[in-house]
Design a protein around this motif. Structure first.
Motif, PDB file in Angstrom:
ATOM      1  N   UNK A 283       9.209  12.299  10.339  1.00 42.27           N
ATOM      2  CA  UNK A 283       8.901  10.891  10.551  1.00 42.27           C
ATOM      3  C   UNK A 283       8.451  10.327   9.201  1.00 42.27           C
ATOM      4  N   UNK A 284       9.359   9.607   8.560  1.00 37.14           N
ATOM      5  CA  UNK A 284       9.208   9.225   7.158  1.00 37.14           C
ATOM      6  C   UNK A 284       8.624   7.827   7.051  1.00 37.14           C
ATOM      7  N   UNK A 285       7.734   7.656   6.071  1.00 40.34           N
ATOM      8  CA  UNK A 285       7.157   6.349   5.755  1.00 40.34           C
ATOM      9  C   UNK A 285       7.183   6.172   4.240  1.00 40.34           C
ATOM     10  N   UNK A 286       7.760   5.058   3.797  1.00 38.17           N
ATOM     11  CA  UNK A 286       7.876   4.762   2.365  1.00 38.17           C
ATOM     12  C   UNK A 286       7.120   3.468   2.084  1.00 38.17           C
ATOM     13  N   UNK A 287       6.165   3.517   1.164  1.00 39.47           N
ATOM     14  CA  UNK A 287       5.405   2.331   0.770  1.00 39.47           C
ATOM     15  C   UNK A 287       6.266   1.477  -0.151  1.00 39.47           C
ATOM     16  N   UNK A 288       6.551   0.234   0.274  1.00 41.66           N
ATOM     17  CA  UNK A 288       7.417  -0.647  -0.514  1.00 41.66           C
ATOM     18  C   UNK A 288       6.667  -1.819  -1.134  1.00 41.66           C
ATOM     19  N   UNK A 289       5.422  -2.074  -0.712  1.00 40.88           N
ATOM     20  CA  UNK A 289       4.622  -3.159  -1.297  1.00 40.88           C
ATOM     21  C   UNK A 289       3.154  -2.856  -1.062  1.00 40.88           C
ATOM     22  N   UNK A 290       2.305  -3.338  -1.980  1.00 32.30           N
ATOM     23  CA  UNK A 290       0.876  -3.050  -1.887  1.00 32.30           C
ATOM     24  C   UNK A 290       0.078  -4.243  -2.421  1.00 32.30           C
ATOM     25  N   UNK A 291      -1.034  -4.558  -1.777  1.00 35.41           N
ATOM     26  CA  UNK A 291      -1.924  -5.636  -2.208  1.00 35.41           C
ATOM     27  C   UNK A 291      -3.356  -5.107  -2.223  1.00 35.41           C
ATOM     28  N   UNK A 292      -4.083  -5.471  -3.255  1.00 35.13           N
ATOM     29  CA  UNK A 292      -5.476  -5.108  -3.386  1.00 35.13           C
ATOM     30  C   UNK A 292      -6.353  -6.337  -3.118  1.00 35.13           C
ATOM     31  N   UNK A 293      -7.429  -6.121  -2.338  1.00 34.03           N
ATOM     32  CA  UNK A 293      -8.406  -7.173  -2.047  1.00 34.03           C
ATOM     33  C   UNK A 293      -7.729  -8.444  -1.538  1.00 34.03           C
ATOM     34  N   UNK A 294      -6.816  -8.279  -0.582  1.00 30.51           N
ATOM     35  CA  UNK A 294      -6.115  -9.419   0.004  1.00 30.51           C
ATOM     36  C   UNK A 294      -6.880  -9.934   1.219  1.00 30.51           C
ATOM     37  N   UNK A 295      -6.711 -11.225   1.513  1.00 31.58           N
ATOM     38  CA  UNK A 295      -7.274 -11.805   2.725  1.00 31.58           C
ATOM     39  C   UNK A 295      -6.379 -11.415   3.892  1.00 31.58           C
ATOM     40  N   UNK A 296      -6.964 -10.769   4.903  1.00 33.47           N
ATOM     41  CA  UNK A 296      -6.182 -10.179   5.977  1.00 33.47           C
ATOM     42  C   UNK A 296      -6.466 -10.872   7.296  1.00 33.47           C
ATOM     43  N   UNK A 297      -5.413 -11.060   8.078  1.00 30.92           N
ATOM     44  CA  UNK A 297      -5.536 -11.615   9.418  1.00 30.92           C
ATOM     45  C   UNK A 297      -4.865 -10.643  10.388  1.00 30.92           C
ATOM     46  N   UNK A 298      -5.436 -10.394  11.567  1.00 36.28           N
ATOM     47  CA  UNK A 298      -4.794  -9.493  12.527  1.00 36.28           C
ATOM     48  C   UNK A 298      -3.452 -10.041  12.995  1.00 36.28           C
ATOM     49  N   UNK A 299      -2.482  -9.170  13.174  1.00 34.64           N
ATOM     50  CA  UNK A 299      -1.166  -9.609  13.656  1.00 34.64           C
ATOM     51  C   UNK A 299      -1.240 -10.213  15.047  1.00 34.64           C
ATOM     52  N   UNK A 300      -2.217  -9.760  15.854  1.00 38.64           N
ATOM     53  CA  UNK A 300      -2.362 -10.330  17.194  1.00 38.64           C
ATOM     54  C   UNK A 300      -2.696 -11.815  17.126  1.00 38.64           C
ATOM     55  N   UNK A 301      -3.399 -12.227  16.077  1.00 36.67           N
ATOM     56  CA  UNK A 301      -3.729 -13.649  15.932  1.00 36.67           C
ATOM     57  C   UNK A 301      -2.496 -14.476  15.649  1.00 36.67           C
TER      58      UNK A 301
END
Length: 388
Positions: A283-301
């Motif tokens: 079960x493979x996962x490849x990191x394609x983008x990364x953000x540091x100290x970003x403002x995050x909102x839950x996807x449910x919102x």
């Protein structure tokens, strides 16, 4: 007098009832908002977007060992998981028929050699007689032609003898490389026929300390994958342990299944202890983008839509691009819609790239225990949007 008193009492009762209803409504709308909605606090943090797929672990190089001649398997010296060295005898075929053919062709070669000696001697005598004018030119030419034919016959007989000798040697099957036997497809006594194609006897994985994953990534995700990217994966055999690899190749050979296009992404894996086995599902996962100290909102919102007066009719019908979404923020005793720009996502939280959201604000992610059925139904109608 009694009529006026009863009228006044009725008016007072109605007023008290209206006041009580208004107080209950106000309390429900303001004091109990936390019970009507489930909320989460907007905060800052690190975010990594991954693309995922399933794949299969395979040896980097697998050699299928076959036979170039037909025959019956006389001996078999290896089995599954046997470690072999290059040149080691894996199996032997019954060589009785090929041995007889080799002896016959060798005898034919010796006969052709004797015929050539006779032709050479005949040519020599004919030349001597021709010099003394005892034979004609035609007889000399015939002698020369007989010598050349004998030479050709000897060459053909020797070639046939060499071929039969090679075929006889091919009854002994040797390992072309060092490695581990991963598959055995014959048993002692089984007859193999090599008339149409080379039958496979065993398969040898050359080096299980280096393996690769052949994974099928969707066409929507393959555009963000690059050679050299690190990859993480898990296998069912070791669910609590993570493994790492590196993207080696994106093969330009798409596969279409049920109108879904996928590409084979090859990931190299170090397997020094040979813990990982061929055929395991990865079960493979490849990191394609990364953000540091970003403002995050839950996807449910991003998916939530209220059914009450907070949902402004017609507001959601306005056409927006995929990078703009609406969330609902708790503002005192009511909800307030807020438009935000969004970036990458890890399928739990999404990066906020614009809008009036600030850290510490509370956004609605679902209906609470005291909410009506319409809000819950409205919430269920919105599936998780695919933004990338």
């Amino acid at each position: 007098m009694k009529l006026r008193f009863r009228t006044a009492a009725l008016v007072v009762a109605v007023a008290l009832a209206l006041a009580g209803g208004a107080w209950v409504y106000h309390t429900r709308e303001s004091g109990a908002i936390a019970e009507r909605y489930r909320v989460e606090t907007v905060a800052r943090g690190d975010l990594t977007q991954n693309v995922t797929a399933n794949g299969t672990l395979n040896p980097v190089k697998v050699v299928s060992v076959g036979t170039q001649v037909s025959g019956t398997v006389k001996t078999l010296n290896v089995d599954f998981n046997s470690r072999v060295q290059k040149g080691q005898v894996l199996a032997e075929l019954d060589d009785a028929l090929l041995s007889a053919q080799a002896r016959q062709s060798a005898a034919n070669a010796r006969s052709a050699a004797a015929s050539l000696e006779l032709a050479i001697a005949s040519e020599r005598r004919t030349k001597t007689l021709f010099a003394q004018e005892y034979v004609s030119q035609q007889e000399l030419d015939t002698a020369v032609q007989a010598r050349k034919s004998a030479e050709a016959a000897l060459a053909a007989a020797r070639a046939t003898a060499d071929k039969d000798r090679v075929n006889l040697g091919n009854t002994v099957i040797r390992a072309p490389v060092s490695g581990v036997v991963t598959d055995r497809q014959v048993d002692v006594g089984q007859t193999v026929a090599a008339s149409l194609q080379t039958p496979t006897l065993v398969k040898i994985a050359q080096d299980l300390s280096q393996m690769q994953i052949d994974s099928a990534f969707a066409e929507a995700d393959v555009g963000s994958i690059r050679e050299g990217q690190p990859a993480r994966f898990n296998v069912d055999a070791f669910p609590s342990q993570g493994f790492r690899g590196v993207v080696k190749q994106i093969r330009l050979n798409p596969t279409t299944t049920s109108n879904v296009v996928t590409y084979d992404v090859v990931i190299t894996v170090d397997n020094p202890g040979e813990k990982l086995l061929p055929g395991m599902t990865a079960y493979v996962s490849i990191a394609v983008a990364e953000r540091k100290d970003a403002l995050l909102v839950p996807n449910a919102a991003l998916r939530y839509r209220p059914a009450g007066p907070e949902a402004k009719p017609g507001g959601e019908k306005r056409k927006r691009d995929a990078s703009t979404k609406t969330v609902y923020v708790v503002d005192g005793d009511k909800l307030r819609p807020a438009q935000i720009g969004i970036g990458i996502t890890d399928n739990r939280h999404t990066e906020v790239t614009g809008g009036d959201l600030k850290p510490g604000m509370q956004v609605v992610v679902g209906d609470g225990a005291t909410a009506g059925g319409n809000g819950a139904a409205a919430n269920r109608t919105f599936g998780p949007p695919r933004m990338f």
